[in-house]
Scaffold this motif. Structure first.
Motif, short mmCIF file in Angstrom:
data_model
loop_
_atom_site.label_atom_id
_atom_site.label_comp_id
_atom_site.label_asym_id
_atom_site.label_seq_id
_atom_site.Cartn_x
_atom_site.Cartn_y
_atom_site.Cartn_z
N ILE A 111 0.91 -1.32 -0.21
CA ILE A 111 0.06 0.02 -0.01
C ILE A 111 0.83 1.19 0.14
CG2 ILE A 111 -1.56 1.33 1.35
CD1 ILE A 111 -2.85 -1.45 2.33
N LEU A 112 1.72 1.13 0.90
CA LEU A 112 2.81 2.65 0.66
C LEU A 112 3.39 2.62 -0.55
CD1 LEU A 112 4.02 2.05 4.56
CD2 LEU A 112 2.28 3.70 3.70
N GLY A 113 4.02 1.52 -1.20
CA GLY A 113 4.42 1.58 -2.42
C GLY A 113 5.76 2.50 -2.38
N ASP A 114 6.03 3.35 -3.42
CA ASP A 114 7.22 4.33 -3.37
C ASP A 114 7.20 5.48 -2.50
OD1 ASP A 114 5.51 5.90 -4.95
OD2 ASP A 114 6.58 6.04 -6.50
N ALA A 115 6.19 5.64 -1.65
CA ALA A 115 6.28 6.74 -0.52
C ALA A 115 7.09 6.17 0.50
CB ALA A 115 4.74 7.03 -0.15
N CYS A 116 7.44 4.96 0.76
CA CYS A 116 8.02 4.36 1.67
C CYS A 116 9.52 4.28 1.27
CB CYS A 116 7.61 3.18 2.15
SG CYS A 116 8.39 2.31 3.56
N ARG A 117 10.45 4.84 2.02
CA ARG A 117 11.82 4.85 1.70
C ARG A 117 12.28 3.55 2.35
NH1 ARG A 117 11.49 10.67 1.40
NH2 ARG A 117 11.11 10.62 3.67
N ASP A 118 11.86 3.24 3.78
CA ASP A 118 12.91 2.35 4.41
C ASP A 118 11.68 1.67 5.35
OD1 ASP A 118 14.81 0.52 5.37
OD2 ASP A 118 15.78 1.97 6.52
#
Lengths: 165, 160
Positions: free
Chosen positions: A138-145
C-alpha cells in the motif's frame, strides 16, 4: 487532538474515576453511576456526551484481549514515509483490520528515520510478516525504508489511572 | 487494569454472536438510558443477552474491559512513546530504574538497538520531559521521545 483542552472539573473527574475500570454491566448503567455519585442519570449522560464531544472520551467500547483471541504474535512495524503523503497513507494503513494502533510520530535522525508506526497482530510471526508485506504494498514508493520490532518481554503494564487527588 | 493473562482461549470459545459483539462494540456505544438494549437490537439480541455475553467475555479474558477510553491529553495530561538503547548487561538494572517511575504506563523489550520502549503518561505536558530527563540522569542513557503527531484508528476485527 486537542492540545489546549481545559482540565476536568471536579464532577467530570468523579465520573472518570467511576467509569475508568469499565461501565457497570446492568440495563441502565448511567443511572447506576449517577446513583453512586449523587447525580441524576441525565447529568451523567450529558457530561459523558460533552466529554466525548471534547475528545476526553475517545469512544465507549470493548478492549479485546488480542492474546486470548489467538493473536499471539505482534510487531511494531515502522516506516519512513514521505511527509507530504503520510496523512493520506496513514489513514489507509489505520483502516486495515489487523492494525490496532497507527501513528505519525517525529523522526529522530540520524538514529531513527521512521515516522509511521503501525502495530500489526497475527497468530504467528509468519502471519505478521505477510501483513507487513500488505502494508508495504500500500505504501509503495512513498516508503523509503521500513523495519519491524517484535516485543520479546512485557516489562510493565498498568492502565491509565487518574490519581485520587 | 490487571495484566492480561497470556493464555489463548480454545478456538470454539466464542460463537458467531460473541464475535459480532466484539466487532460491533469497538466503535460506539450509545449514551441513552438503556444502551445495552439499543446495542443488542442492532445485533439481533436482547439487552439482557448482550450484558450476559459481555460479562462472560470479560470473565474468560476475551476482553480486558468495556467502557470509556479516555484521552490523557484532552484531560490536560500527556502520553509519549519513548525508547532507549540499553546495554544488554545493564538491561535489568535499567528496567528497574525506569519502571520505578509511576509515569511509566507500559514498558516492552523489543528486537532492535533501541531495545526498551515505554509509554509515559503524565498529569501535565511538562511531566513528559521532566520524567524523561530524570530517567536520563539516573541511567546515564539517552531517552528518545516519539510523541504522536497524528493518530489513525480503526480498531481490531475478529473473523466473524
Amino acid at each position: 487532538m486537542t492540545l489546549d483542552a481545559a482540565p476536568l472539573d471536579p464532577t467530570d473527574r468523579r465520573i472518570v474515576q467511576a467509569t475508568q475500570a469499565g461501565l457497570p454491566l446492568v440495563p441502565e448503567p448511567y443511572a447506576k453511576i449517577a446513583a453512586t455519585l449523587g447525580l441524576s442519570e441525565a447529568q451523567v449522560i450529558a457530561r459523558l456526551a460533552a466529554m466525548q464531544q471534547r475528545g476526553v472520551i475517545r469512544r465507549i467500547a470493548v478492549a479485546p484481549n488480542h492474546y486470548a483471541l489467538g493473536m499471539t504474535a505482534n510487531g511494531m512495524s515502522v516506516w519512513d514515509v514521505a511527509d507530504d503523503r503520510i496523512s493520506d497513507l496513514g489513514a489507509r494503513i489505520g483502516a486495515l483490520p489487523f492494525v490496532t494502533h497507527c501513528y505519525w510520530r517525529p523522526r529522530a535522525l540520524p538514529q531513527w528515520s521512521y515516522n509511521l508506526f503501525a502495530m500489526l497482530h497475527g497468530e504467528s510471526r509468519a502471519e505478521v510478516e505477510a501483513k507487513r508485506a500488505e502494508v508495504s504494498a500500500i505504501l509503495g514508493d512513498a516508503c523509503r525504508d521500513h523495519d519491524i520490532l517484535y516485543s520479546t518481554r512485557i516489562l510493565k503494564k498498568t492502565g491509565l489511572r487518574l490519581r485520587d487527588d | 487494569m490487571t495484566r492480561p493473562a497470556r493464555t489463548v482461549l480454545p478456538p470454539d470459545t466464542l460463537d458467531a454472536t460473541d464475535r459480532a459483539i466484539l466487532n460491533a462494540l469497538q466503535d460506539a456505544f450509545s449514551l441513552t438510558p438503556r444502551p445495552f438494549d439499543d446495542a443488542g437490537a442492532a445485533l439481533g439480541i436482547t439487552g439482557a443477552d448482550l450484558i450476559a455475553r459481555l460479562a462472560r467475555l470479560r470473565d474468560i479474558g476475551a476482553i480486558t474491559r468495556f467502557g470509556p477510553f479516555f484521552d490523557a491529553a484532552a484531560m490536560g495530561g500527556a502520553f509519549c512513546l519513548c525508547a532507549m538503547a540499553v546495554p544488554p548487561d545493564r538491561f535489568d538494572a535499567v528496567m528497574t530504574q525506569v519502571n520505578a517511575h509511576p509515569e511509566v504506563a507500559h514498558n516492552y523489550e523489543r528486537t532492535h538497538a533501541l531495545n526498551m520502549w515505554f509509554v509515559l503518561a503524565t498529569a501535565t505536558p511538562d511531566g513528559i520531559d521532566r520524567t524523561a530527563r530524570a530517567i536520563e540522569h539516573e541511567t546515564g542513557l539517552r531517552v528518545m521521545l516519539f510523541p504522536k503527531l497524528e493518530e489513525y484508528f480503526i480498531g481490531f476485527r475478529v473473523q466473524a
